[in-house]
Scaffold this active site. Structure first.
Site, mmCIF file in Angstrom:
data_model
loop_
_atom_site.group_PDB
_atom_site.id
_atom_site.type_symbol
_atom_site.label_atom_id
_atom_site.label_comp_id
_atom_site.label_asym_id
_atom_site.label_seq_id
_atom_site.Cartn_x
_atom_site.Cartn_y
_atom_site.Cartn_z
ATOM 1 N N LYS A 1 -5.297 -6.200 9.202
ATOM 2 C CA LYS A 1 -5.491 -4.748 9.310
ATOM 3 C C LYS A 1 -4.315 -3.996 8.710
ATOM 4 O O LYS A 1 -4.490 -3.021 7.996
ATOM 5 C CB LYS A 1 -5.650 -4.400 10.798
ATOM 6 C CG LYS A 1 -5.845 -2.922 11.089
ATOM 7 C CD LYS A 1 -7.261 -2.526 10.788
ATOM 8 C CE LYS A 1 -7.533 -1.052 11.010
ATOM 9 N NZ LYS A 1 -8.660 -0.626 10.153
ATOM 10 N N ARG B 1 -4.554 -6.610 14.244
ATOM 11 C CA ARG B 1 -3.736 -6.467 13.037
ATOM 12 C C ARG B 1 -3.918 -7.653 12.097
ATOM 13 O O ARG B 1 -3.557 -7.577 10.925
ATOM 14 C CB ARG B 1 -2.260 -6.340 13.416
ATOM 15 C CG ARG B 1 -1.958 -5.097 14.225
ATOM 16 C CD ARG B 1 -0.577 -5.180 14.844
ATOM 17 N NE ARG B 1 0.455 -5.231 13.834
ATOM 18 C CZ ARG B 1 1.029 -4.184 13.279
ATOM 19 N NH1 ARG B 1 0.660 -2.976 13.635
ATOM 20 N NH2 ARG B 1 1.966 -4.308 12.374
ATOM 21 N N LYS C 1 -16.775 -3.102 1.560
ATOM 22 C CA LYS C 1 -17.181 -3.387 2.946
ATOM 23 C C LYS C 1 -18.026 -4.647 2.989
ATOM 24 O O LYS C 1 -17.827 -5.506 3.828
ATOM 25 C CB LYS C 1 -18.016 -2.234 3.538
ATOM 26 C CG LYS C 1 -17.276 -0.966 3.900
ATOM 27 C CD LYS C 1 -16.550 -1.022 5.217
ATOM 28 C CE LYS C 1 -15.105 -1.366 5.098
ATOM 29 N NZ LYS C 1 -14.143 -0.559 4.512
ATOM 30 N N GLU D 1 -16.592 1.575 -2.212
ATOM 31 C CA GLU D 1 -16.327 1.321 -0.795
ATOM 32 C C GLU D 1 -17.447 0.456 -0.185
ATOM 33 O O GLU D 1 -17.187 -0.437 0.627
ATOM 34 C CB GLU D 1 -16.173 2.662 -0.056
ATOM 35 C CG GLU D 1 -16.052 2.585 1.460
ATOM 36 C CD GLU D 1 -14.843 1.815 1.976
ATOM 37 O OE1 GLU D 1 -14.005 1.371 1.182
ATOM 38 O OE2 GLU D 1 -14.755 1.626 3.203
ATOM 39 N N ASN E 1 9.080 -9.517 12.817
ATOM 40 C CA ASN E 1 8.109 -9.068 11.813
ATOM 41 C C ASN E 1 8.882 -8.706 10.561
ATOM 42 O O ASN E 1 9.977 -8.148 10.651
ATOM 43 C CB ASN E 1 7.381 -7.794 12.278
ATOM 44 C CG ASN E 1 6.422 -8.049 13.403
ATOM 45 O OD1 ASN E 1 6.205 -9.183 13.788
ATOM 46 N ND2 ASN E 1 5.847 -6.978 13.921
ATOM 47 N N HIS F 1 -23.032 -1.626 -20.135
ATOM 48 C CA HIS F 1 -21.860 -2.165 -20.832
ATOM 49 C C HIS F 1 -21.419 -3.492 -20.231
ATOM 50 O O HIS F 1 -20.242 -3.857 -20.321
ATOM 51 C CB HIS F 1 -20.728 -1.139 -20.805
ATOM 52 C CG HIS F 1 -21.078 0.134 -21.507
ATOM 53 N ND1 HIS F 1 -21.240 0.209 -22.870
ATOM 54 C CD2 HIS F 1 -21.360 1.364 -21.025
ATOM 55 C CE1 HIS F 1 -21.579 1.446 -23.210
ATOM 56 N NE2 HIS F 1 -21.671 2.164 -22.094
ATOM 57 N N CYS G 1 1.834 -9.283 11.456
ATOM 58 C CA CYS G 1 2.502 -9.774 12.658
ATOM 59 C C CYS G 1 2.637 -8.685 13.725
ATOM 60 O O CYS G 1 2.680 -7.501 13.409
ATOM 61 C CB CYS G 1 3.887 -10.281 12.294
ATOM 62 S SG CYS G 1 3.875 -11.512 11.006
ATOM 63 N N TRP H 1 1.295 -13.820 11.089
ATOM 64 C CA TRP H 1 0.434 -13.934 9.903
ATOM 65 C C TRP H 1 1.307 -14.603 8.856
ATOM 66 O O TRP H 1 2.281 -14.018 8.391
ATOM 67 C CB TRP H 1 -0.003 -12.541 9.471
ATOM 68 C CG TRP H 1 -1.162 -12.512 8.517
ATOM 69 C CD1 TRP H 1 -2.489 -12.548 8.835
ATOM 70 C CD2 TRP H 1 -1.098 -12.402 7.094
ATOM 71 N NE1 TRP H 1 -3.246 -12.480 7.690
ATOM 72 C CE2 TRP H 1 -2.422 -12.389 6.607
ATOM 73 C CE3 TRP H 1 -0.047 -12.327 6.176
ATOM 74 C CZ2 TRP H 1 -2.730 -12.293 5.264
ATOM 75 C CZ3 TRP H 1 -0.357 -12.239 4.824
ATOM 76 C CH2 TRP H 1 -1.694 -12.219 4.382
HETATM 77 C C1 G6P Z 1 -5.930 -3.493 4.644
HETATM 78 C C2 G6P Z 1 -7.069 -3.123 5.577
HETATM 79 C C3 G6P Z 1 -7.945 -2.063 4.915
HETATM 80 C C4 G6P Z 1 -7.108 -0.868 4.505
HETATM 81 C C5 G6P Z 1 -5.918 -1.267 3.637
HETATM 82 C C6 G6P Z 1 -4.931 -0.115 3.472
HETATM 83 O O1 G6P Z 1 -6.422 -4.135 3.526
HETATM 84 O O2 G6P Z 1 -7.836 -4.259 5.885
HETATM 85 O O3 G6P Z 1 -8.957 -1.652 5.814
HETATM 86 O O4 G6P Z 1 -7.903 0.041 3.805
HETATM 87 O O5 G6P Z 1 -5.193 -2.326 4.261
HETATM 88 O O6 G6P Z 1 -4.386 0.163 4.725
HETATM 89 P P1 G6P Z 1 -3.818 1.563 5.161
HETATM 90 O O7 G6P Z 1 -3.408 1.352 6.607
HETATM 91 O O8 G6P Z 1 -2.625 1.840 4.280
HETATM 92 O O9 G6P Z 1 -4.882 2.576 5.008
#
Ligand code: G6P
Length: 610
Positions: free
Chosen positions: A605, A27, A487, A483, A99, A506, A2, A74
């Site tokens: 985000k 966000r 992604k 990672e 929020n 395994h 939010c 959100w």
């Molecule tokens: C969310 C975002 C990710 C991020 C994670 C941790 O899932 O989409 O991109 O890695 O949060 O966020 P932070 O701000 O603590 O790195």
């Protein structure tokens, strides 16, 4: 998640609110709304979906006012509906945005129903609006009613409130969720994130836990948790407008991937100026905190967690310290064995991820006071709760999928590992120079990796029709495989899993056939021969391989084995360089599939709820 913006001014604030909400879109949200105090009373417009839809509705209804609040929601309590969207209104008089989560909302709802209040939404937020209205009805002024109300709330909140009976005032409160006051000339603002108001002012006050604030056009009064007036420091934000705008790029993710040489160069600038690893890079009294530590405990979520997993290899190899890495949401509920001589490192791009914050609080409650935050957002909650801080200098990261924050976190963690090694007498002058030299070359190596983009685009087209993909890596490149898989799944929605290459037989080998692309991170390090054997295992099962290697890796290409090479081996920093091609692969696969790259479905985000 939010977002909040509010403004009180001599001009029409509706465009300020709309622009602020657009800047908060990154966000993650599912509905948006604004409320203003106009001559006719409180007016509100809310819509599910994008801010632009709500903007059109506000324009159609001729919204204009000098006092207003806005919100991107959100959904947590209650579905994604217009009734649940903020602002919430009590008795047609008072409008509020919030929020966070109010834990005792059910009990408050019952109580307020008993007092005659009717509820229009399923949200926890609506109780706050009615509670403040209730105290106003008993004679309190707006800020007094807010202060009485928040004393009765359990949970986390950032709140902004306007009231038609008080058209010259906006009030705000903060506990557990970020909120700042922006100071303008004859106008003032509130926002959950400085990016929302940066076109109007850069002078900001970060509210402290328990603070309330009363804003008029010309004055701001702040009160602490006991209601006593307090002065808070004014900061001048260095968030640049350019970092919040797309420029020539199609997506923020693309822009941020390409910003990495600069972001990394900025992050190592202080280090390069001193030409030495020193404790001061982590804060003034850092030497006292870092000296004598016996172990390192890293806590983080998502991509930041993978940065931590990579750092473990550096901390163990360079500093010779045991290093544990935990997902914050797991650590906080485990009966961990605490060690007061352990350095607790939290990693967070946003500095406001709730699970990471709570894991930090838990770690501290166990007597572990040596805490360090690696963070990209100055003055955010997690660094403020930590003894030491190292800010990455990636600049604002808008794309939901983290890219430049990840590589700059890795740089910061590598700097930490080398600094600990030096403090522990494990790094002589020659070795220190070598590591500094590696870092000096890093922005250039990242640029070389970015130059591979045309080849990666060709691979992405092969990936786009697939439903599944496997990522393999060994040693410090295993977290890069993790990672890469994260992604790919978060922005292209292709199901992807990562394994340490040695684990292949395994289980995951059973999945390999000619429909399963297998991405292998295979730089020329001590594990290369092992990785080559793993590749043979995939090849023998008809699997299609996509190998990211470096010039020295000596891979033969074949019908089944596609190879992209970075120009040279980046040594101990190789994981950072190999992060780039996996980011580009995910980005271009998502483009080919036509997904909403910067705002992937269901994701946010900043994850400020559990
Ligand atoms: C969310 C975002 C990710 C991020 C994670 C941790 O899932 O989409 O991109 O890695 O949060 O966020 P932070 O701000 O603590 O790195």
């Amino acid at each position: 998640m939010c977002g909040i913006v509010g403004a009180i001014a001599g001009r029409d604030v509706v465009p300020v609110l709309i622009e602020g909400l657009k800047r908060l879109e990154y966000r993650g949200y599912d509905s948006a709304g604004i409320a203003v105090v106009a001559d006719t009373g409180v007016r509100r417009v809310r819509r599910t979906g994008r801010v632009s839809e709500m903007e059109s509705a506000a324009a159609a209804e001729g919204f204009s006012a000098t006092l207003g609040i806005g919100h991107t929601r959100w959904a947590t309590h209650g579905g994604v509906t217009e009734d649940n969207a903020h602002p919430h209104i009590s008795h047609g008089e008072l409008a509020l945005v919030h929020n966070g989560i109010i834990e005792n909302h059910e009990a408050q709802r019952e109580r307020l129903r008993g007092l005659g209040y009717a509820f229009e939404s399923q949200t926890d937020t609506e109780v706050i609006a009615h509670l403040i209205h209730h105290y106003r009805a008993q004679g309190a002024d707006l800020v007094g009613a807010l202060q009485q109300a928040v004393r009765e709330l359990h949970g986390a909140y950032a709140i902004a409130v306007i009231d038609k009976r008080d058209p010259g005032t906006m009030v705000a409160a903060r506990m557990g969720c970020p909120l700042l006051v922006g100071l303008g000339d004859g106008e003032n603002f509130v926002a959950s994130d400085v990016s929302a108001i940066v076109s109007s002012t850069r002078r900001v006050i970060f509210l402290e836990e328990g603070d309330t604030a009363e804003l008029t056009r010309d004055a701001v009064r702040i009160f602490d948790a006991d209601g006593a007036p307090v002065e808070r420091e004014v900061h001048v934000s260095d968030v640049s407008l350019a970092s919040l705008e797309l420029g020539p790029y199609r997506h923020f993710m693309q822009k941020e991937i390409h910003e990495q040489p600069r972001a990394v160069a900025d992050t190592i600038e202080a280090l390069m100026d001193d030409n030495a690893f020193s404790a001061e890079l982590f804060g003034k009294d850092a030497a006292g905190v870092l000296e004598g530590i016996e172990a390192v405990q890293i806590l983080a979520c998502g991509t930041s967690y993978y940065a931590g997993l990579t750092a473990r290899y550096w901390i163990e190899a360079l500093a010779g310290l045991p290093c544990a890495v935990d997902i914050a949401s797991e650590y906080r509920y485990r009966q961990v064995v605490a060690n007061p001589k352990q350095l607790v490192v939290t990693i967070s791009q946003s500095g406001e991820t709730l699970d990471t914050m709570e894991a930090l609080k838990y770690a501290k409650s166990l007597g572990q006071s040596r805490t360090l935050s690696i963070c990209n957002v100055p003055e955010s909650a997690i660094p403020r709760a930590s003894r030491l801080v190292h800010y990455t200098r990636a600049g604002a990261e808008i794309g939901v999928a983290s890219t430049k924050a990840f590589t700059t976190q890795l740089v910061a963690l590598f700097t930490l590992a080398a600094t600990l090694a030096k403090l522990r007498g494990r790094l002589d002058a020659r070795q220190e120079d070598e590591l500094l030299e590696c870092l000096r070359h890093l922005p250039g190596s990242i640029q070389h990796a970015l130059n591979l983009e045309p080849q990666i685009v060709a691979w992405a087209e092969l990936f786009a029709p697939k439903d599944h993909a496997l990522f393999l890596g060994r040693g410090m490149h295993y977290p890069i495989a993790l990672e890469g898989a994260l992604k790919l799944k978060e922005i292209s929605y292709i199901h992807a899993e990562a394994y340490p290459a040695g684990e292949l037989k395994h289980g995951p080998l059973a999945l390999v056939d000619d429909a399963m692309p297998v991405v292998v991170i295979a730089p020329n390090d001590s594990l290369l021969e092992k990785v080559k054997s793993n590749i043979q295992e995939v090849r023998a099962r008809g699997g299609q391989m996509f190998v990211f290697a470096d010039a020295d890796s000596q891979f033969g290409e074949s019908e089944q084995v596609n190879v992209i090479r970075t120009p040279r081996h980046a040594g101990i920093l190789s994981p950072i360089v190999h992060a780039i091609p996996v980011q580009l692969l995910a980005y271009h696969a998502a483009l080919a599939r036509g997904t909403d790259v910067d705002k992937p479905r269901n994701l946010a985000k900043s994850v400020t709820v559990e």
